[in-house]
Every structure is written in structure tokens, then in C-alpha cells.
Design a protein around this motif. Structure first.
Motif, PDB file in Angstrom:
ATOM      1  N   GLU A  14      17.394  -6.949  37.914  1.00  0.00           N
ATOM      2  CA  GLU A  14      18.152  -8.171  37.615  1.00  0.00           C
ATOM      3  C   GLU A  14      17.269  -9.183  36.868  1.00  0.00           C
ATOM      4  O   GLU A  14      16.140  -9.461  37.269  1.00  0.00           O
ATOM      5  CB  GLU A  14      18.648  -8.775  38.941  1.00  0.00           C
ATOM      6  N   ASP A  15      17.797  -9.697  35.759  1.00  0.00           N
ATOM      7  CA  ASP A  15      17.144 -10.737  34.945  1.00  0.00           C
ATOM      8  C   ASP A  15      15.839 -10.297  34.276  1.00  0.00           C
ATOM      9  O   ASP A  15      15.033 -11.139  33.880  1.00  0.00           O
ATOM     10  CB  ASP A  15      16.888 -12.009  35.769  1.00  0.00           C
ATOM     11  N   GLU A  16      15.625  -8.957  34.166  1.00  0.00           N
ATOM     12  CA  GLU A  16      14.437  -8.476  33.439  1.00  0.00           C
ATOM     13  C   GLU A  16      14.891  -7.498  32.359  1.00  0.00           C
ATOM     14  O   GLU A  16      15.331  -6.393  32.663  1.00  0.00           O
ATOM     15  CB  GLU A  16      13.462  -7.770  34.390  1.00  0.00           C
ATOM     16  N   PRO A  17      14.796  -7.897  31.072  1.00  0.00           N
ATOM     17  CA  PRO A  17      15.263  -7.016  30.000  1.00  0.00           C
ATOM     18  C   PRO A  17      14.473  -5.719  29.936  1.00  0.00           C
ATOM     19  O   PRO A  17      13.266  -5.708  30.204  1.00  0.00           O
ATOM     20  CB  PRO A  17      15.045  -7.837  28.728  1.00  0.00           C
ATOM     21  N   LEU A  18      15.174  -4.645  29.591  1.00  0.00           N
ATOM     22  CA  LEU A  18      14.531  -3.339  29.464  1.00  0.00           C
ATOM     23  C   LEU A  18      14.712  -2.850  28.029  1.00  0.00           C
ATOM     24  O   LEU A  18      15.844  -2.646  27.582  1.00  0.00           O
ATOM     25  CB  LEU A  18      15.160  -2.335  30.434  1.00  0.00           C
ATOM     26  N   PRO A  19      13.600  -2.657  27.270  1.00  0.00           N
ATOM     27  CA  PRO A  19      13.727  -2.144  25.905  1.00  0.00           C
ATOM     28  C   PRO A  19      13.923  -0.633  25.910  1.00  0.00           C
ATOM     29  O   PRO A  19      13.275   0.068  26.693  1.00  0.00           O
ATOM     30  CB  PRO A  19      12.384  -2.515  25.270  1.00  0.00           C
ATOM     31  N   ASP A  52      10.853  -8.919  24.996  1.00  0.00           N
ATOM     32  CA  ASP A  52       9.590  -9.572  25.371  1.00  0.00           C
ATOM     33  C   ASP A  52       9.822 -11.022  25.778  1.00  0.00           C
ATOM     34  O   ASP A  52       8.871 -11.732  26.124  1.00  0.00           O
ATOM     35  CB  ASP A  52       8.595  -9.546  24.195  1.00  0.00           C
ATOM     36  N   GLY A  53      11.068 -11.462  25.661  1.00  0.00           N
ATOM     37  CA  GLY A  53      11.387 -12.856  25.956  1.00  0.00           C
ATOM     38  C   GLY A  53      11.811 -13.074  27.395  1.00  0.00           C
ATOM     39  O   GLY A  53      11.698 -12.192  28.252  1.00  0.00           O
ATOM     40  N   GLY A  58      22.084 -16.006  31.792  1.00  0.00           N
ATOM     41  CA  GLY A  58      22.867 -15.128  30.928  1.00  0.00           C
ATOM     42  C   GLY A  58      22.421 -15.109  29.484  1.00  0.00           C
ATOM     43  O   GLY A  58      23.103 -14.542  28.633  1.00  0.00           O
ATOM     44  N   CYS A  59      21.287 -15.745  29.206  1.00  0.00           N
ATOM     45  CA  CYS A  59      20.767 -15.786  27.833  1.00  0.00           C
ATOM     46  C   CYS A  59      19.381 -15.149  27.789  1.00  0.00           C
ATOM     47  O   CYS A  59      18.650 -15.152  28.778  1.00  0.00           O
ATOM     48  CB  CYS A  59      20.672 -17.224  27.332  1.00  0.00           C
ATOM     49  N   ILE A  60      19.048 -14.651  26.601  1.00  0.00           N
ATOM     50  CA  ILE A  60      17.698 -14.152  26.365  1.00  0.00           C
ATOM     51  C   ILE A  60      17.032 -15.097  25.366  1.00  0.00           C
ATOM     52  O   ILE A  60      17.614 -15.432  24.335  1.00  0.00           O
ATOM     53  CB  ILE A  60      17.696 -12.685  25.853  1.00  0.00           C
ATOM     54  N   GLU A  61      15.832 -15.550  25.721  1.00  0.00           N
ATOM     55  CA  GLU A  61      15.089 -16.465  24.857  1.00  0.00           C
ATOM     56  C   GLU A  61      14.075 -15.671  24.057  1.00  0.00           C
ATOM     57  O   GLU A  61      13.257 -14.934  24.620  1.00  0.00           O
ATOM     58  CB  GLU A  61      14.376 -17.524  25.696  1.00  0.00           C
ATOM     59  N   CYS A  62      14.126 -15.801  22.742  1.00  0.00           N
ATOM     60  CA  CYS A  62      13.200 -15.096  21.863  1.00  0.00           C
ATOM     61  C   CYS A  62      11.766 -15.563  22.127  1.00  0.00           C
ATOM     62  O   CYS A  62      11.519 -16.769  22.226  1.00  0.00           O
ATOM     63  CB  CYS A  62      13.592 -15.348  20.410  1.00  0.00           C
ATOM     64  N   PRO A  63      10.819 -14.615  22.219  1.00  0.00           N
ATOM     65  CA  PRO A  63       9.440 -15.013  22.537  1.00  0.00           C
ATOM     66  C   PRO A  63       8.730 -15.708  21.379  1.00  0.00           C
ATOM     67  O   PRO A  63       7.709 -16.355  21.592  1.00  0.00           O
ATOM     68  CB  PRO A  63       8.764 -13.677  22.862  1.00  0.00           C
ATOM     69  N   PHE A  69      20.048 -16.310  22.769  1.00  0.00           N
ATOM     70  CA  PHE A  69      21.292 -15.584  22.556  1.00  0.00           C
ATOM     71  C   PHE A  69      21.959 -15.329  23.902  1.00  0.00           C
ATOM     72  O   PHE A  69      21.286 -15.003  24.888  1.00  0.00           O
ATOM     73  CB  PHE A  69      21.012 -14.224  21.905  1.00  0.00           C
ATOM     74  N   ASP A  70      23.283 -15.442  23.899  1.00  0.00           N
ATOM     75  CA  ASP A  70      24.058 -15.049  25.080  1.00  0.00           C
ATOM     76  C   ASP A  70      24.105 -13.528  25.103  1.00  0.00           C
ATOM     77  O   ASP A  70      24.572 -12.902  24.153  1.00  0.00           O
ATOM     78  CB  ASP A  70      25.471 -15.640  24.983  1.00  0.00           C
ATOM     79  N   ILE A  71      23.624 -12.907  26.169  1.00  0.00           N
ATOM     80  CA  ILE A  71      23.547 -11.440  26.186  1.00  0.00           C
ATOM     81  C   ILE A  71      24.919 -10.796  26.365  1.00  0.00           C
ATOM     82  O   ILE A  71      25.089  -9.621  26.117  1.00  0.00           O
ATOM     83  CB  ILE A  71      22.595 -10.925  27.294  1.00  0.00           C
TER      84      ILE A  71
END
Ligand code: FES
Length: 101
Positions: A14-19, A52-53, A58-63, A69-71
Motif C-alpha cells: 500500500e502506497d509504495e509504487p512498484l516499477p 522513484d517518487g 492517491g497521487c504520485i509525486e515526480c522525484p 499525477f492522480d494515479i
């Protein structure tokens, strides 16, 4: 619809982006309130991997320059990002996460 395997649900936190890289496609997976979302992983402002951000509300912040961006929709909600990121339909079957690229 061309569903491809992206990850196992148990790989997502939860709340951790996975590339994930699917062919030539950079994709970021997110677990938000128990639901999986997928976006293109490259910022539309300049080249930076969104995974990496920082993920919040509900948003991802660019590093790189802190565009956001709203995911769920891909909409750019904070400058300098102005163009939306692509979002992909997600299909979850048991522990398997598939996306339509
Ligand atoms: Fe993402 Fe500039 S590269 S906001």
C-alpha cells in the motif's frame, strides 16, 4: 484487450509504487485502498521514473520537479507537469495482476 502479467498481488505494498517493465513499456503499479492501479512510469514533463517518487492521497509525486499525477485518472494535478500520464486497465485474478497495455 491484451492482458499481460504484470506482478503478483503480494508484491504490492500500500502506497509504495512498484516499477515493472513490460516489453518496452515502463509501467508503475500502485496499491491504493486495496485496489490496484497502473500508469505509465515516465513523467510527461521530462524523463523521470514516477515509481522513484512519493505517493500520497492517491497521487504520485515526480522525484525530479515534484509534478503530481492522480494515479486513478492520470491527470496532472500539480505543475510543472501539465500533460496526463497514461493509465492502464487492471485485472486481478487471485494473486495475479494483469494489465491491458
Ligand atoms: Fe517530472 Fe519534471 S520530470 S515534473
Amino acid at each position: 484487450m491484451a492482458l499481460v502479467f504484470a506482478a503478483n498481488l503480494t508484491d504490492l505494498v500500500e502506497d509504495e509504487p512498484l516499477p515493472v517493465k513490460l516489453g518496452d513499456e515502463h509501467v508503475a503499479l500502485y496499491l491504493l485502498d486495496g485496489k490496484v492501479h497502473a500508469t505509465h512510469n515516465v513523467c510527461t514533463h521530462q524523463f523521470a521514473l514516477l515509481s522513484d517518487g512519493y505517493m500520497e492521497d492517491g497521487c504520485i509525486e515526480c522525484p525530479l520537479h515534484q509534478g503530481k499525477f492522480d494515479i486513478r485518472t492520470g491527470v496532472a494535478v500539480c505543475a510543472p507537469a501539465a500533460q496526463p500520464i497514461r493509465v492502464y486497465p487492471v485485472h486481478v485474478e487471485g494473486d495475479v495482476v494483469m494489465i491491458d497495455i
